[in-house]
Design an enzyme around this catalytic site. Structure first.
Site, PDB file in Angstrom:
ATOM      1  N   GLU A  50      34.889   7.276  82.919  1.00 46.17           N
ATOM      2  CA  GLU A  50      34.963   6.228  84.280  1.00 46.17           C
ATOM      3  C   GLU A  50      35.127   7.302  85.345  1.00 46.17           C
ATOM      4  O   GLU A  50      35.907   8.169  85.513  1.00 46.17           O
ATOM      5  CB  GLU A  50      36.108   5.480  83.905  1.00 46.17           C
ATOM      6  CG  GLU A  50      36.382   4.313  85.364  1.00 46.17           C
ATOM      7  CD  GLU A  50      37.638   3.760  85.006  1.00 46.17           C
ATOM      8  OE1 GLU A  50      37.682   2.473  85.067  1.00 46.17           O
ATOM      9  OE2 GLU A  50      38.673   4.073  84.657  1.00 46.17           O
ATOM     10  N   LYS A 132      32.993  -2.337  88.478  1.00 45.62           N
ATOM     11  CA  LYS A 132      34.172  -2.858  87.711  1.00 45.62           C
ATOM     12  C   LYS A 132      34.660  -4.319  88.132  1.00 45.62           C
ATOM     13  O   LYS A 132      34.760  -4.263  89.436  1.00 45.62           O
ATOM     14  CB  LYS A 132      35.356  -2.027  87.618  1.00 45.62           C
ATOM     15  CG  LYS A 132      36.395  -2.375  86.595  1.00 45.62           C
ATOM     16  CD  LYS A 132      37.616  -0.966  86.361  1.00 45.62           C
ATOM     17  CE  LYS A 132      38.713  -1.490  85.623  1.00 45.62           C
ATOM     18  NZ  LYS A 132      39.640  -0.085  85.438  1.00 45.62           N
ATOM     19  N   CYS A 167      36.680   1.033  81.438  1.00 47.88           N
ATOM     20  CA  CYS A 167      38.274   1.161  81.004  1.00 47.88           C
ATOM     21  C   CYS A 167      38.612  -0.383  80.482  1.00 47.88           C
ATOM     22  O   CYS A 167      38.179  -0.855  79.422  1.00 47.88           O
ATOM     23  CB  CYS A 167      39.139   1.462  82.362  1.00 47.88           C
ATOM     24  SG  CYS A 167      40.556   1.834  82.106  1.00 47.88           S
TER      25      CYS A 167
END
Length: 329
Positions: A50, A132, A167
């Protein structure tokens, strides 16, 4: 599973490495070096952590908003623009290496940044791009949300269907389920660097640890019957001060890494690197093993009850993804 992905062996590779902190040009150079290394070693699919460019900003957790304002201004200016000369250099490197990558980076777009993944195929083309959908906790003070186009997590590639999440998107059970429905073969789980709990356990809980993070990734392998690569960062002692972590006891150096590759039954396929060690993990995987795992557990097939439980997904905004202005036609 399509015929194109049965009885097919693919070499997957996953990174555990330290970013070039808050340095766009240095981060691009390091990413290119890793792409070249993986290509020379015969990798077909490569997964990045990430926000590998320009690194995960743990300063937003260790400092007040005011105390890390200058740091985050530097971070913003060193984030990567999707359509840029820097990205063109990365795309050229991917094309020369002849591999498929999922690149994790902080995407700078106008006045905002996003936790992004670009899926780049062996021709150097960005075939998919996502953000995300919900930044975690204090990340929301700095990063914007991904929109409906980011619900598509999976891209068709010459090496099977490849997906990616960032994540704690791996804790978004509906997003996970939608990824299984997209029938991913190989999943890139992009994570930052994370350390074990401090001795007193405060302020962290166990679910924010390397073990817990890999459990999220491992569960995805089992639920989805897919191969999963956990990609992570590390921190070295020399960079603690630059990252505003020199007085932050939670951040221990060298450390932070927990990269791994899981099979579709959840089995670990490689020996892990030490938490502070840089490297690339490789595994030759047989995509037909997915079918064997799904004989037992197919959560979007024979082990589902769509008449009782189903998922609703919005596609609003796909025509004009991520835009605040819509024109009536």
């Amino acid at each position: 599973m399509s015929a194109s992905t049965t009885n097919k062996t693919v070499k997957v590779a996953v990174i555990q490495a330290e970013p070039v902190w808050n340095d766009l040009q240095g981060g691009v150079e390091k990413a290119i070096g890793l792409i070249k290394e993986a290509g020379k070693n015969g990798a077909n699919v490569l997964g990045f952590p990430e926000v590998f460019i320009p690194g995960y900003p743990w300063a937003i957790w260790s400092q007040s908003v005011g105390d890390c304002a200058a740091f985050m201004d530097e971070y913003f200016r060193n984030s990567l623009v999707k359509e840029s000369p820097e990205m063109d250099r990365i795309r050229d490197a991917v094309r020369e290496a002849g591999i498929f990558i999922v690149l994790g980076y902080s995407e700078r777009h106008n006045g905002s940044i996003y936790i992004a993944q670009s899926f780049i195929d062996p021709t150097g083309t960005i075939v998919h791009h996502r953000r995300k959908i919900k930044p975690t906790h204090v990340e929301r003070a700095y990063y914007g949300d991904g929109q409906s186009e980011s619900l598509t997590t999976t891209a068709e590639t010459p090496f099977g269907r490849v997906s990616g999440l960032n994540c704690w998107e791996h804790s978004q059970l509906l997003l996970r389920y939608y990824t299984y429905w997209q029938n991913t073969d190989i999943h890139v789980a992009s994570w930052p660097l994370i350390w074990d709990m401090p001795p007193d356990g405060s302020p962290w809980q166990w679910h924010i640890t390397p073990d817990a993070s890999n459990r999220f990734s491992q569960v995805m392998a089992m639920e989805g019957g897919c191969f999963v690569m956990t990609a992570t960062q590390i921190l070295t002692e020399k960079n603690k001060k630059k990252c505003l972590l020199d007085n932050y006891s939670y951040a221990r150096a060298p450390g932070g890494g927990f990269s791994m590759i899981f099979g579709p039954d959840g089995k670990e396929l490689v020996k892990p690197l030490d938490p502070g060690e840089e490297g690339i993990l490789y595994a030759d995987v047989d995509l037909s093993a997915r079918a064997l795992a799904k004989h037992n557990l197919d959560t979007v097939g024979h082990y589902s009850r769509p008449d009782l439980l189903s998922l609703r997904v919005t596609k609003h905004g796909e025509k004009h993804p991520g835009t605040q202005v819509h024109f009536l036609e």
